[in-house]
Scaffold this motif. Sequence first.
Motif, PDB file in Angstrom:
ATOM      1  N   ASP A   1       0.818  -1.206   0.000  1.00 18.32           N
ATOM      2  CA  ASP A   1       0.000   0.000   0.000  1.00 18.32           C
ATOM      3  C   ASP A   1       0.852   1.255   0.000  1.00 18.32           C
ATOM      4  O   ASP A   1       0.510   2.258  -0.651  1.00 18.32           O
ATOM      5  CB  ASP A   1      -0.933   0.007   1.225  1.00 18.32           C
ATOM      6  CG  ASP A   1      -2.026  -1.033   1.101  1.00 18.32           C
ATOM      7  OD1 ASP A   1      -2.234  -1.530  -0.020  1.00 18.32           O
ATOM      8  OD2 ASP A   1      -2.659  -1.341   2.125  1.00 18.32           O
TER       9      ASP A   1
ATOM     10  N   GLU B   1       1.973   1.681  -3.472  1.00 20.14           N
ATOM     11  CA  GLU B   1       0.876   2.104  -4.332  1.00 20.14           C
ATOM     12  C   GLU B   1       0.520   3.565  -4.105  1.00 20.14           C
ATOM     13  O   GLU B   1       0.132   4.275  -5.042  1.00 20.14           O
ATOM     14  CB  GLU B   1      -0.346   1.205  -4.091  1.00 20.14           C
ATOM     15  CG  GLU B   1      -0.152  -0.203  -4.663  1.00 20.14           C
ATOM     16  CD  GLU B   1      -1.387  -1.064  -4.481  1.00 20.14           C
ATOM     17  OE1 GLU B   1      -2.300  -0.625  -3.735  1.00 20.14           O
ATOM     18  OE2 GLU B   1      -1.455  -2.161  -5.082  1.00 20.14           O
TER      19      GLU B   1
ATOM     20  N   GLN C   1       0.504   6.413  -6.830  1.00 20.97           N
ATOM     21  CA  GLN C   1      -0.602   7.342  -7.030  1.00 20.97           C
ATOM     22  C   GLN C   1      -0.098   8.766  -7.217  1.00 20.97           C
ATOM     23  O   GLN C   1      -0.567   9.496  -8.101  1.00 20.97           O
ATOM     24  CB  GLN C   1      -1.543   7.285  -5.819  1.00 20.97           C
ATOM     25  CG  GLN C   1      -2.698   8.283  -5.893  1.00 20.97           C
ATOM     26  CD  GLN C   1      -3.527   8.300  -4.618  1.00 20.97           C
ATOM     27  OE1 GLN C   1      -3.410   7.415  -3.785  1.00 20.97           O
ATOM     28  NE2 GLN C   1      -4.339   9.317  -4.459  1.00 20.97           N
TER      29      GLN C   1
ATOM     30  N   HIS D   1       0.826  -0.347 -10.020  1.00 22.27           N
ATOM     31  CA  HIS D   1      -0.490  -0.249  -9.376  1.00 22.27           C
ATOM     32  C   HIS D   1      -0.583   0.934  -8.419  1.00 22.27           C
ATOM     33  O   HIS D   1       0.405   1.364  -7.822  1.00 22.27           O
ATOM     34  CB  HIS D   1      -0.806  -1.527  -8.599  1.00 22.27           C
ATOM     35  CG  HIS D   1      -0.960  -2.733  -9.482  1.00 22.27           C
ATOM     36  ND1 HIS D   1      -1.997  -2.876 -10.367  1.00 22.27           N
ATOM     37  CD2 HIS D   1      -0.192  -3.856  -9.601  1.00 22.27           C
ATOM     38  CE1 HIS D   1      -1.876  -4.028 -10.998  1.00 22.27           C
ATOM     39  NE2 HIS D   1      -0.783  -4.642 -10.550  1.00 22.27           N
TER      40      HIS D   1
ATOM     41  N   PRO E   1      -3.545   2.476  -5.205  1.00 20.78           N
ATOM     42  CA  PRO E   1      -4.592   1.958  -4.320  1.00 20.78           C
ATOM     43  C   PRO E   1      -5.911   1.757  -5.066  1.00 20.78           C
ATOM     44  O   PRO E   1      -6.297   2.575  -5.897  1.00 20.78           O
ATOM     45  CB  PRO E   1      -4.712   3.053  -3.250  1.00 20.78           C
ATOM     46  CG  PRO E   1      -3.356   3.670  -3.200  1.00 20.78           C
ATOM     47  CD  PRO E   1      -2.857   3.649  -4.615  1.00 20.78           C
ATOM     48  N   ARG E   2      -6.570   0.661  -4.765  1.00 24.61           N
ATOM     49  CA  ARG E   2      -7.769   0.277  -5.513  1.00 24.61           C
ATOM     50  C   ARG E   2      -8.838   1.362  -5.488  1.00 24.61           C
ATOM     51  O   ARG E   2      -9.521   1.600  -6.483  1.00 24.61           O
ATOM     52  CB  ARG E   2      -8.329  -1.025  -4.936  1.00 24.61           C
ATOM     53  CG  ARG E   2      -9.572  -1.521  -5.636  1.00 24.61           C
ATOM     54  CD  ARG E   2      -9.997  -2.862  -5.094  1.00 24.61           C
ATOM     55  NE  ARG E   2      -8.966  -3.880  -5.308  1.00 24.61           N
ATOM     56  CZ  ARG E   2      -9.048  -5.138  -4.880  1.00 24.61           C
ATOM     57  NH1 ARG E   2     -10.118  -5.524  -4.205  1.00 24.61           N
ATOM     58  NH2 ARG E   2      -8.075  -6.001  -5.116  1.00 24.61           N
ATOM     59  N   ASP E   3      -9.024   2.043  -4.361  1.00 24.05           N
ATOM     60  CA  ASP E   3     -10.103   3.024  -4.275  1.00 24.05           C
ATOM     61  C   ASP E   3      -9.841   4.274  -5.103  1.00 24.05           C
ATOM     62  O   ASP E   3     -10.775   5.027  -5.415  1.00 24.05           O
ATOM     63  CB  ASP E   3     -10.341   3.414  -2.808  1.00 24.05           C
ATOM     64  CG  ASP E   3      -9.097   3.986  -2.151  1.00 24.05           C
ATOM     65  OD1 ASP E   3      -7.986   3.691  -2.611  1.00 24.05           O
ATOM     66  OD2 ASP E   3      -9.242   4.725  -1.154  1.00 24.05           O
ATOM     67  N   THR E   4      -8.565   4.527  -5.494  1.00 26.67           N
ATOM     68  CA  THR E   4      -8.249   5.718  -6.302  1.00 26.67           C
ATOM     69  C   THR E   4      -8.157   5.398  -7.789  1.00 26.67           C
ATOM     70  O   THR E   4      -8.141   6.311  -8.622  1.00 26.67           O
ATOM     71  CB  THR E   4      -6.918   6.336  -5.844  1.00 26.67           C
ATOM     72  OG1 THR E   4      -5.850   5.420  -6.125  1.00 26.67           O
ATOM     73  CG2 THR E   4      -6.941   6.647  -4.351  1.00 26.67           C
ATOM     74  N   ARG E   5      -8.070   4.094  -8.117  1.00 27.93           N
ATOM     75  CA  ARG E   5      -7.822   3.690  -9.506  1.00 27.93           C
ATOM     76  C   ARG E   5      -8.892   4.186 -10.477  1.00 27.93           C
ATOM     77  O   ARG E   5      -8.552   4.763 -11.522  1.00 27.93           O
ATOM     78  CB  ARG E   5      -7.706   2.167  -9.583  1.00 27.93           C
ATOM     79  CG  ARG E   5      -7.237   1.641 -10.924  1.00 27.93           C
ATOM     80  CD  ARG E   5      -7.170   0.124 -10.875  1.00 27.93           C
ATOM     81  NE  ARG E   5      -6.351  -0.323  -9.756  1.00 27.93           N
ATOM     82  CZ  ARG E   5      -6.385  -1.547  -9.259  1.00 27.93           C
ATOM     83  NH1 ARG E   5      -7.235  -2.447  -9.766  1.00 27.93           N
ATOM     84  NH2 ARG E   5      -5.618  -1.872  -8.251  1.00 27.93           N
TER      85      ARG E   5
END
Length: 409
Positions: A269, A272, A276, A314, A316-320
């Motif tokens: 994380d 990531e 980001q 990659h 973080p999934r919530d910002t992708r």
Amino acid sequence: MTSDPWGRVDDEGNVYVRTAEGEHVVGSWQAGSPDEALAYFTRKYDGIAVEIGLLERRVRTTDLAAKDALTAIEHLRAQVTEGHAVGDLAALATRLDALVAEVESRREERRAARAKAQEEARGAKDTLVAEAERLAESTQWREAGDRLRALVDSWKALPRLDRKADDELWHRFSHARSTFSKRRKAHFATLDQQRDEARLTKEKLAKEAESLSGSTDWGATAARYRELMADWKAAGRAQREAEDELWARFRGAQDVFFQARSAVFDERDAGERENQTLKEALLVEAEALLPIADLKAVKASYRTISERWEEIGHVPRDTRPKLEARLHTVDRAIREAEEAEWQRSNPEARARAQGMTGLLQAAVDKLEKQIEAARAKNDAGRAAKLEAELSGRRELLEQALKGLEEFGG
């Protein structure tokens, strides 16, 4: 001869007592004066009277049994009847008769009280038996067991009934307790068996959990741990000591795995989040390419940005979704510019546009002439209809001319 209202002594020393039936000898006296003789036998009378008084008091103030009271009365009556005393023997006999009646009355009262007590005891025992029989079918093992023990204490506190009735009720009461005891014993025997089975199942689950604790296949192993937890809950409880020990092993193995996974995910994380930041900086560069002035230069710059985007990795999934949507906006603008450029340079499209423009222009010219002819004939209706059609054709012609301009005239 010496006498008093209740007796006398004759010259030979014989002592008489007077009664309603007449005189009769109660004794003789040779050792002293006649007055002493009368005093002696009067004292004997007083002694009997005192004993009667004491018996009256016992009958009225104690629980003296009727049988014993009547025996004592008959003993005193014999003393009165034998008459070895000087006094109002009839009064003593009357007192004894009254005392007999009182004893009989009290015996009847006690018999009625005993009957009432027996009836109440029968009702109370019937109630106890009925409750015990209801509790015999209960599955509230602790509460029902405690209540049955309390019912036994209540039973013991009640007086006994006649033997047949008491034995019959006790048999029902005892049978209800025995039925409950057998059901409870069978229940806990089954529960012990289930707990043994649960222990064996949980030993296997704990062993598998421990074997997975070192896995680095995070997704598959986490999913398997969820399945193991569901199996654990479905297995039921083992004996408390075994349950606590096995749960400590099972939970400990999970903790080892998930703590290791958390450490790896925390590190990932952090990387990531850094990715980001880098991609957000690239988006600023990409968005600066709009609006597009030089398509070729923009495409070259965007290609470089895309390559750098892929290299970063990659986020973080919530910002992708938000980041990719911003990049897609720039990509779509470039593709739309490419499409527009192709349309402008496409000979077939240009020819179709020119042909359409020519057709629309001819139609407009024709309608104008038809309108002039209708007006010349003073045909206002036809002229109005043709003017409405002309308006629509002119709008289409205007749009076609604008499209033709995009091809360079």
